[in-house]
Design an enzyme around this catalytic site. Structure first.
Site, PDB file in Angstrom:
ATOM      1  N   ASP A 129      16.829  42.257 -25.156  1.00 29.32           N
ATOM      2  CA  ASP A 129      17.400  41.808 -23.882  1.00 29.32           C
ATOM      3  C   ASP A 129      16.430  40.873 -23.170  1.00 29.32           C
ATOM      4  O   ASP A 129      15.234  41.161 -23.055  1.00 29.32           O
ATOM      5  CB  ASP A 129      17.663  43.055 -23.017  1.00 29.32           C
ATOM      6  CG  ASP A 129      18.424  42.758 -21.750  1.00 29.32           C
ATOM      7  OD1 ASP A 129      18.769  41.586 -21.492  1.00 29.32           O
ATOM      8  OD2 ASP A 129      18.678  43.724 -20.998  1.00 29.32           O
ATOM      9  N   HIS A 134      21.149  43.389 -24.596  1.00 27.80           N
ATOM     10  CA  HIS A 134      21.708  43.692 -23.285  1.00 27.80           C
ATOM     11  C   HIS A 134      23.099  44.312 -23.422  1.00 27.80           C
ATOM     12  O   HIS A 134      23.908  43.883 -24.247  1.00 27.80           O
ATOM     13  CB  HIS A 134      21.792  42.406 -22.469  1.00 27.80           C
ATOM     14  CG  HIS A 134      22.176  42.592 -21.043  1.00 27.80           C
ATOM     15  ND1 HIS A 134      21.333  43.120 -20.109  1.00 27.80           N
ATOM     16  CD2 HIS A 134      23.347  42.331 -20.380  1.00 27.80           C
ATOM     17  CE1 HIS A 134      21.938  43.168 -18.937  1.00 27.80           C
ATOM     18  NE2 HIS A 134      23.160  42.704 -19.075  1.00 27.80           N
ATOM     19  N   SER A 150      23.145  46.856 -15.737  1.00 25.76           N
ATOM     20  CA  SER A 150      22.955  45.432 -15.498  1.00 25.76           C
ATOM     21  C   SER A 150      22.954  45.160 -13.983  1.00 25.76           C
ATOM     22  O   SER A 150      22.128  45.723 -13.267  1.00 25.76           O
ATOM     23  CB  SER A 150      24.017  44.634 -16.242  1.00 25.76           C
ATOM     24  OG  SER A 150      23.686  43.266 -16.271  1.00 25.76           O
TER      25      SER A 150
END
Length: 294
Positions: free
Chosen positions: A236, A266, A141
């Site tokens: 995501d 995600h 991320s």
């Protein structure tokens, strides 16, 4: 104030890893070090692989890891399972970096620390029992965004050359309105509201949204970057920009392995489902093992 509230709300939650992704059978061999950087000293946790029987001993390669959390949550321990797995299965030293987070430390503090720590790791292997010439960098991320920034800075400065960069569910376009970032499911993990809070905390000046270290996916000069493993998740909101970055790297002549994991959202390498998470983490470890071989 919103970002500080998010730090309190998500800090503990984000450190909870799916029970079947904790790899409780893999022991933890760690130590702590402090690395000086241009944005203040940084604490790092060093994960060591099981000692080999090589004679004479050969220093292990090294992998620098950057955790996620929207540039706002400072919880490197959320990646403990990944760091332990990679150290054990890829046979490398793993450096897990506790970089500074916003809003207390907005851009460029995290990118400065990420690059400076990685440069220090590359230069100081001889005194720390790792091989800084066999180095890779990766993250998850927000940490994947920092990974791209480190690789770009190293290329532009002509310093060290990572053998691999791992980008897991990376935010790569901070200019686009989060509401335009599509997910095929009704309630994806990332909401436009929380994404706007993250962005405002990390880059309070909108003029920085297009900076290549903030939005690597908007840059058009990608030639010469290290080989990449790009992992994206079907559900995501960040999938499209990750897919596009993988294609752009490939078009620029960068060696790319791109894997889209279906049916997951995600941060699935932390939150699960476990089968996909294990598969993705094993892909990281096996790709690192190959890239960092002598």
């Amino acid at each position: 104030m919103q970002a500080r509230g998010i730090q309190l709300l998500l800090g503990g939650m984000i450190s909870r890893v799916h029970k079947d992704l904790r790899f409780t059978d893999i022991p933890k061999h760690t130590e702590t070090l402090r690395v000086p950087t241009g944005a203040g000293p940084v604490t790092c946790t060093v994960y060591r692989p099981t000692a080999t029987t090589d004679t004479p001993p050969v220093p292990a390669p090294v992998y620098v890891n950057f955790h996620g959390g929207g540039f706002v949550v400072g919880r490197p321990e959320q990646d403990d399972h990944i760091c332990r797995y990679i150290a054990a299965k890829a046979g490398c030293v793993v450096i897990n970096v506790d970089y500074a987070v916003a809003p207390q430390h907005p851009f460029p503090a995290a990118t400065t620390q990420a690059y400076d720590v990685t440069a220090w790791v590359a230069e100081n292997g001889h005194t720390n029992d790792w091989d800084g010439s066999r180095l890779a960098v990766g993250g998850h991320s927000a940490g994947a965004n920092l990974t791209a920034a480190v690789c770009r800075t190293a290329r532009d400065r002509g310093t060290f050359s990572p053998r691999l960069q791992i980008l897991d569910s990376a935010p790569l376009d901070q200019l686009a309105d989060p509401a335009t970032k599509f997910s095929p499911i009704a309630k994806p993990l990332l909401t436009p509201q929380i994404m706007r809070i993250f962005r405002a905390a990390y880059t309070p000046d909108p003029a920085d949204y297009t900076h290549p270290l903030v939005s690597p996916g908007l840059a058009d000069d990608l030639a010469g970057l290290p080989p990449a493993l790009v992992i994206t998740a079907e559900h995501d909101r960040l999938r499209d920009e990750g897919d596009a970055y993988a294609k752009a790297l490939d078009a620029a002549g960068v060696q790319v392995t791109h894997r889209v994991f279906t049916g997951v959202d995600h941060y699935f390498t932390h939150a699960g489902p476990a089968q996909a998470g294990v598969e993705a983490i094993e892909l990281m470890a096996s790709t690192l093992r190959t890239a960092l071989s002598p």
